[in-house]
Design a protein around this motif. Structure first.
Motif: not given
Lengths: 85, 150
Positions: B51-52, B55, B58, B115-119, B121-122
């Motif tokens: 993850h970042y 960000m 936020k 969450l699936k499109t904006d947060a 995480f990979w």
């Protein structure tokens, strides 16, 4: 203009680093300008950006479109579409 | 704190018990995302979540705030795990409390869809053919878009 550039996930692996400080050439004013300038540096950036589908960007930790303006000292991140949840 | 990013397992029962202790609460909706042992026809032995930092928090807080402004809810809790996970491990927990079920159900689904499109995480999966990054699904973008039309 000096920027902090960060890479995540597949893009980070392909570039071989998670972040760098970049002194951008004159005329780089937006996210898409910066992406073009990085690709123009040659390898590994050229292949990394070419091989990663639909690269997204964030400026100062908020999702940003191609036209998002850049200024001295901002943190720009490039990454593939997110896959959390 | 309504948003947590952590390596550790979460305790769904304990989190729900704490949130329903508010006597105004008449509905608790929750969602738990779990690691499956198969994805896109390949066996998945484990996955690593990157993850970042900064960000991530936020963006989750912004999603929670948006949900709060759209529905009558009391509390929204989001816990997302990072690091290495295995099939059957829980990845994400969303709990929403409200007076009535409609708001809790809708807000819970909204938070997950965003969450699936904006947060940031990979997921990287370990499969018999080697490790591979999970590709984003077009259906996730469609799930988010339907909230924009409403």
């Amino acid at each position: 203009m000096k920027l902090r550039v960060r890479y995540f996930a597949a893009l980070r692996e392909r570039i071989g680093r998670s972040e760098e400080t970049v002194e951008v050439p004159e005329g780089v004013a937006t996210v898409s300008d910066l992406r073009r300038a990085l690709i123009a540096r040659g390898e590994p950036w050229t292949s990394a950006f070419a091989e990663t589908r639909r690269v997204r960007a964030a400026v100062d930790q908020a999702m940003a479109g191609d036209d998002a303006p850049l200024r001295e000292g901002v943190e720009v991140a490039f990454f593939p579409p997110v896959t959390g949840g | 704190m309504s948003v947590r990013v952590q390596r550790e397992l979460f305790d769904v029962g304990a989190e729900i018990a704490q949130l329903r202790a508010d006597p105004r609460v008449g509905a608790v909706a929750s969602f738990v995302g779990v690691v499956r042992d198969v994805n896109d026809d390949a066996a998945v032995a484990a996955m690593t979540l990157e993850h970042y930092p900064g960000m991530t928090e936020k963006s989750l807080e912004a999603i929670v705030e948006q949900a709060r402004s759209r529905w009558n809810v009391y509390e929204i809790l989001v816990i997302h795990r990072i690091g290495e996970l295995r099939p059957t491990d829980p990845i994400v927990l969303v709990i929403v409390t409200s007076a009535h079920r409609g708001d809790a159900f809708a807000a819970c689904q909204f938070v997950m869809d965003y969450l699936k499109t904006d947060a940031p995480f990979w997921k990287k999966e370990a499969t018999p053919e080697g490790a591979r990054w999970v590709e984003a699904r077009d259906s996730d973008g469609a799930a988010r878009e339907r909230w924009e039309r409403k």
